[in-house]
Design an enzyme around this catalytic site. Structure first.
Site, PDB file in Angstrom:
ATOM      1  N   VAL A   1       2.281  36.321  36.518  1.00 36.37           N
ATOM      2  CA  VAL A   1       0.875  36.202  36.899  1.00 36.37           C
ATOM      3  C   VAL A   1       0.783  35.063  37.903  1.00 36.37           C
ATOM      4  CG1 VAL A   1      -1.482  35.915  36.055  1.00 36.37           C
ATOM      5  CG2 VAL A   1       0.254  36.946  34.570  1.00 36.37           C
ATOM      6  N   SER A   2       0.752  35.414  39.192  1.00 36.03           N
ATOM      7  CA  SER A   2       0.884  34.390  40.234  1.00 36.03           C
ATOM      8  C   SER A   2      -0.422  34.019  40.915  1.00 36.03           C
ATOM      9  CB  SER A   2       1.884  34.855  41.302  1.00 36.03           C
ATOM     10  OG  SER A   2       1.499  36.103  41.833  1.00 36.03           O
ATOM     11  N   THR A   3      -1.467  34.826  40.772  1.00 39.03           N
ATOM     12  CA  THR A   3      -2.734  34.522  41.427  1.00 39.03           C
ATOM     13  C   THR A   3      -3.878  34.697  40.443  1.00 39.03           C
ATOM     14  OG1 THR A   3      -3.339  36.771  42.161  1.00 39.03           O
ATOM     15  CG2 THR A   3      -1.793  35.550  43.541  1.00 39.03           C
TER      16      THR A   3
ATOM     17  N   GLN B   1      -4.785  38.245  39.188  1.00 43.35           N
ATOM     18  CA  GLN B   1      -3.937  38.947  38.235  1.00 43.35           C
ATOM     19  C   GLN B   1      -4.160  38.369  36.844  1.00 43.35           C
ATOM     20  OE1 GLN B   1      -0.038  38.193  39.722  1.00 43.35           O
ATOM     21  NE2 GLN B   1      -0.342  39.303  41.642  1.00 43.35           N
TER      22      GLN B   1
END
Length: 210
Positions: free
Chosen positions: A9-11, A14
């Protein structure tokens, strides 16, 4: 044998819950979820992430590793291809939620192995190329927003970053606008705009903070 979902979950667009829901909706019975939060797939290799590193210790022959898409492992060509081949050699089956792709070591036929490895390489290369193009377009969007100000942001995109990434990935695999629209929930016109003007789409998301 167990089925493990790995999520990156990078942003802020998300969420872990969304990726779990997608997996369950696709028919996967998940035994355990391993997730890294706020970690870039470009800057951090899988082995360098706190939870990604655990996969190398946890996964055993016969286990199934579920990914929303191969880019959850990373957006660096060498890192992704090395990781996938490492797990396959261990006897792990890798399955993707999008398109329900399967990568494993079941075949011993050299031609089929070559086709499998070529597809892995293509998806890994696409993930890295997409990340690099996004970075360039983001910078252009930032500069444009600074130059013109918020009054010139234009129409707000009808998609978030995660849906955009999914659409670009499917387009890269050769899916037509109608098929991509059905898979992502976007309109066919939105998919065509993303396909034909990817940099503009990224710049628009950046201007709106998406």
């Amino acid at each position: 044998m167990q089925t493990i979902l790995y999520a990156r979950v990078s942003t802020r667009d998300q969420t872990l819950e969304h990726q779990i829901t997608q997996a369950e909706a696709a028919g996967f019975n998940i035994d355990e979820v391993v997730a890294d939060h706020g970690v870039s797939g470009v800057q951090h290799k899988l082995r360098e992430r706190p939870e990604g590193r655990r996969l190398y210790d946890k996964l055993r022959a016969g286990d199934v590793l579920v990914l929303r898409w191969l880019d959850r492992l990373g957006r660096n060509y060498d890192d992704v291809t090395d990781a996938v081949r490492h797990f396959i050699r261990k006897g792990v089956v890798i399955r993707t939620i999008i398109n329900d792709m399967t990568f494993d070591g079941a075949t011993t036929d050299p031609v089929q192995q070559a086709v499998r490895d070529a597809l892995i390489a293509f998806l890994a290369a696409t993930a890295q190329a997409q990340a690099e193009a996004t970075k360039v377009a983001q910078q252009a969007g930032i500069e444009l927003a600074k130059e013109k100000g918020d009054r010139f942001r234009g129409r707000k995109p009808s998609y978030d970053r995660q849906t955009f990434d999914m659409a670009v990935s499917l387009i890269g695999l050769g899916h037509g606008p109608s098929a991509v629209a059905k898979e992502t929930g976007l309109s066919r016109q939105a998919v065509i705009r993303i396909r034909d003007n990817t940099n503009d789409a990224v710049a628009a998301m950046e201007r709106w903070g998406l």
